[in-house]
Each structure stands twice: as C-alpha cells, then as structure tokens.
Design a protein around this motif. Structure first.
Motif, PDB file in Angstrom:
ATOM      1  N   ALA A  79       0.825  -1.201   0.000  1.00  0.00           N
ATOM      2  CA  ALA A  79       0.000   0.000   0.000  1.00  0.00           C
ATOM      3  C   ALA A  79       0.862   1.255   0.000  1.00  0.00           C
ATOM      4  O   ALA A  79       0.565   2.234  -0.693  1.00  0.00           O
ATOM      5  N   ALA A  80       1.952   1.217   0.764  1.00  0.00           N
ATOM      6  CA  ALA A  80       2.857   2.367   0.796  1.00  0.00           C
ATOM      7  C   ALA A  80       3.530   2.576  -0.554  1.00  0.00           C
ATOM      8  O   ALA A  80       3.715   3.707  -1.019  1.00  0.00           O
ATOM      9  N   GLN A  81       3.874   1.463  -1.205  1.00  0.00           N
ATOM     10  CA  GLN A  81       4.598   1.560  -2.463  1.00  0.00           C
ATOM     11  C   GLN A  81       3.707   2.002  -3.615  1.00  0.00           C
ATOM     12  O   GLN A  81       4.210   2.407  -4.670  1.00  0.00           O
ATOM     13  N   GLU A  82       2.384   1.911  -3.437  1.00  0.00           N
ATOM     14  CA  GLU A  82       1.479   2.372  -4.477  1.00  0.00           C
ATOM     15  C   GLU A  82       1.706   3.854  -4.798  1.00  0.00           C
ATOM     16  O   GLU A  82       1.452   4.298  -5.914  1.00  0.00           O
ATOM     17  N   ALA A  86       7.199   1.947  -6.933  1.00  0.00           N
ATOM     18  CA  ALA A  86       8.353   1.065  -6.795  1.00  0.00           C
ATOM     19  C   ALA A  86       7.922  -0.183  -6.043  1.00  0.00           C
ATOM     20  O   ALA A  86       7.138  -0.118  -5.108  1.00  0.00           O
ATOM     21  N   ILE A  87       8.414  -1.342  -6.458  1.00  0.00           N
ATOM     22  CA  ILE A  87       8.071  -2.600  -5.806  1.00  0.00           C
ATOM     23  C   ILE A  87       9.314  -3.148  -5.128  1.00  0.00           C
ATOM     24  O   ILE A  87      10.378  -3.252  -5.745  1.00  0.00           O
ATOM     25  N   THR A  88       9.185  -3.491  -3.855  1.00  0.00           N
ATOM     26  CA  THR A  88      10.264  -4.131  -3.122  1.00  0.00           C
ATOM     27  C   THR A  88       9.715  -5.400  -2.477  1.00  0.00           C
ATOM     28  O   THR A  88       8.585  -5.792  -2.717  1.00  0.00           O
ATOM     29  N   PRO A 116      14.335  -4.177  -9.683  1.00  0.00           N
ATOM     30  CA  PRO A 116      15.604  -4.458  -8.990  1.00  0.00           C
ATOM     31  C   PRO A 116      15.489  -4.473  -7.474  1.00  0.00           C
ATOM     32  O   PRO A 116      16.389  -4.983  -6.797  1.00  0.00           O
ATOM     33  N   GLY A 117      14.405  -3.936  -6.929  1.00  0.00           N
ATOM     34  CA  GLY A 117      14.246  -3.908  -5.482  1.00  0.00           C
ATOM     35  C   GLY A 117      13.643  -5.162  -4.895  1.00  0.00           C
ATOM     36  O   GLY A 117      13.449  -5.249  -3.676  1.00  0.00           O
ATOM     37  N   VAL A 118      13.334  -6.161  -5.731  1.00  0.00           N
ATOM     38  CA  VAL A 118      12.714  -7.404  -5.251  1.00  0.00           C
ATOM     39  C   VAL A 118      13.767  -8.507  -5.218  1.00  0.00           C
ATOM     40  O   VAL A 118      14.451  -8.761  -6.209  1.00  0.00           O
ATOM     41  N   GLY A 119      13.883  -9.157  -4.086  1.00  0.00           N
ATOM     42  CA  GLY A 119      14.759 -10.321  -3.978  1.00  0.00           C
ATOM     43  C   GLY A 119      13.996 -11.587  -4.325  1.00  0.00           C
ATOM     44  O   GLY A 119      12.855 -11.764  -3.901  1.00  0.00           O
ATOM     45  N   VAL A 120      14.613 -12.466  -5.109  1.00  0.00           N
ATOM     46  CA  VAL A 120      13.973 -13.719  -5.516  1.00  0.00           C
ATOM     47  C   VAL A 120      14.839 -14.880  -5.050  1.00  0.00           C
ATOM     48  O   VAL A 120      16.040 -14.917  -5.308  1.00  0.00           O
ATOM     49  N   ARG A 121      14.213 -15.821  -4.334  1.00  0.00           N
ATOM     50  CA  ARG A 121      14.909 -17.040  -3.918  1.00  0.00           C
ATOM     51  C   ARG A 121      14.253 -18.230  -4.603  1.00  0.00           C
ATOM     52  O   ARG A 121      13.024 -18.314  -4.683  1.00  0.00           O
TER      53      ARG A 121
END
Length: 313
Positions: A79-82, A86-88, A116-121
């Motif tokens: 909600a804050a990123q809306e 930017a998506i983290t 680039p702000g999202v980490g993927v495992r």
C-alpha cells in the motif's frame, strides 16, 4: 518482524543451517533471533532434543498465524509503495529439477531488470511436484512451477504454461525400437526406470496404467528426471518420460504412446494466501512471456494479477 521471518524459515526447513542459507545470513544470527523470539514470547518454538529439530506444539499453533502476520506486513508495504510505483520485498519460487520447458533464468533476468528492489529465492523440489504443492499450501513458497496429473488441488490456483508429450524411451536394438506407436499393454513385460512417487511424470504413468487395468514393474528410481534416459541408453530398462528430457539422449529411440496425457507445467499459487505486489508482478511477466510464445492454453483470469493492492489470485 525479522525474528518472525527467521521462525517461518526455520519451521519450513527444520534446519537452522538451511534456513540461514535461504535467508542469506549467518546461522548464528538465525539462532540468536529464534532464542530472542522465544524469550520474548515466553515459550519454546522448537524441540532441539533430537538430531533433527521439530516444532513444539506451541510452534505448530503459532506458525500459520506468524505467516499471516508476515503477509499482512507485506500488504502494508504494498500500500505504501502504491504512491511511488516502486516494488520491493521478496519472492520464494519453487521449481522442478531439470525441467526446462519454462526458461526460468530468462524470466528472472527480465524480472530483475524491471524490479531491482525485489529479492527472488529459488527452491528446488525435494519431493517432486507433490512436495511443491505442500509447500505452497503451508506458505513456504509464494509461487511454484510444477506439474500435475489431473485437475489442480482445490487449495491451489494454477495455470498451464508449457507442455511436452510423454514418450516411450527404449535402447537401440530393443524389440519395440522400430514400432510406429505403442500401446500400454505392449509394455507390461518391461522393466521400468522412473522417478519416485510424488513426482508428476510418475503419477501420470501410474494413473494411466491403473486406468487401463495394467501393472508394471519399476526397477530403478531416479530423483532427477534429466538423467532417466541415460539409464535407458545403458540397457537398464525402458522409461516413459516427457519428450524434452530425452531429446539429446544418445543410444535411444523415442516412441509415441497411446492414451498417455502430456506432461504439463503450471504456474501455481496458494488460493488462501494474499499475493504481494512483487508476486503479482512476477505472475504478470510470466503469463505475458507465455502468451508471447503463442501458448494455446487460455489463462484463467483468477491467476492474473489485479491492480488493487489487496487483491488475491
């Protein structure tokens, strides 16, 4: 919140070492975080008296609530990123070893470039697609590329994104090597190489033989579908495999088989868990890439991400 993340990871792995690897931090930090959480709550979350740790009864009760709390925090973040677009955050994706029908590295590269702000495992299936289903339902995974035999479990939302016909793989010189097509009844005398129960290709074949009222003998079980054809080429038996796994195998023949469904890869998510903005963005990219390749399967709208931050699949 960080300690709750530690608890969720250790509960999923039942190992402090594997949880630390999954979180990409030192094991000592995970252990200290769990001790701090237990001290704050006044309870023991794990039974450490045995060689492999286990959740205590209290830990089992708290685990689903902790994962709900972590999902709620992600909703606040979304909600804050809306306001910034930017998506983290992070995503944990399960996948099947040696199943190359979906170009996962390419998808991850495109996703990293756009977010680039999202980490993927990534987590490889430890018990085949059946294990991936369980990990989606328990909340250990956000998404999974898995294969299914028959309809998707009711706990999941799943969309087919790639498929390969199942074929009979026999060594050169085999009695069926020159056949144009094969019936399941022709294979009853054979010794089979297959994956263990729980793997989708094994389930597809087992279900087909059961439906036909036939039995077969599985003599060798291998955990990596990419190696099964090598056992065939060395004369150790025959195998019913997705065609893509045997395309480069030497010393074998591939034959079509009647009444055997295709091996189909699905992108799946839990029906109950709220999808974060990061998860929705990855799904949108994966489905768009599939459509660009001209997949004939229609994608159900329930899996396509929606715009409002509180949406579910």
């Amino acid at each position: 919140m960080r300690h709750l993340e530690f608890f969720s990871a250790v509960a999923g792995e039942l190992s402090f070492t594997r949880a630390a690897d999954r979180l990409t931090i030192a094991q000592s930090a995970v252990s200290a975080g769990i001790r701090s959480l237990e001290s704050e709550l006044g309870v023991e979350l794990f039974d450490r008296s045995r060689r492999q740790i286990r959740l205590t009864t209290t830990g089992e009760v708290l685990l689903p609530r902790v994962r709900d709390a972590l999902d709620a925090v992600n909703e606040v973040r979304d909600a804050a990123q809306e306001t910034t677009r930017a998506i983290t955050g992070s995503i944990v994706i399960g996948l099947m070893t040696s199943v190359t029908l979906v170009n996962v590295p390419r998808l991850l590269g495109l996703f990293r470039a756009g977010h680039p702000g999202v980490g993927v495992r990534l987590r490889a299936a430890r018990r085949g697609s059946a294990g991936l289903v369980d990990e989606l339902v328990s909340g250990e995974l956000d998404l999974a590329f898995l294969a299914l035999s028959g309809p998707a479990p009711t706990a999941l939302l799943a969309v087919p994104i790639a498929s390969s016909p199942m074929v009979l793989v026999v060594p050169k010189g085999h009695r069926l090597a020159q056949a144009q097509a094969v019936e399941l009844g022709d294979l009853v005398p054979e010794e089979f190489i297959d994956l263990p129960p729980g793997y989708a290709s094994r389930r597809i074949v087992d279900d087909a033989f059961t439906a036909a009222g036939l039995e077969r003998r599985v003599m060798i079980e291998v955990s990596d579908i990419g190696t099964a054809a090598e056992y065939v080429s060395n004369g150790l038996g025959v195998a019913l495999l997705p065609e893509f796994t045997a395309q480069d195998a030497l010393g074998v023949h591939r034959l079509p088989v009647a009444n055997l469904p295709n091996f189909t890869v699905y992108l799946a998510a839990s029906r109950k868990r709220r999808a974060s903005a990061a998860v929705r963005a990855f799904v949108e990219l994966a489905l768009a890439a599939d459509e660009a390749q001209g997949s004939p399967a229609a994608h159900p709208s329930s899996l396509r991400p929606r715009e409002r931050p509180g949406s579910r699949y």
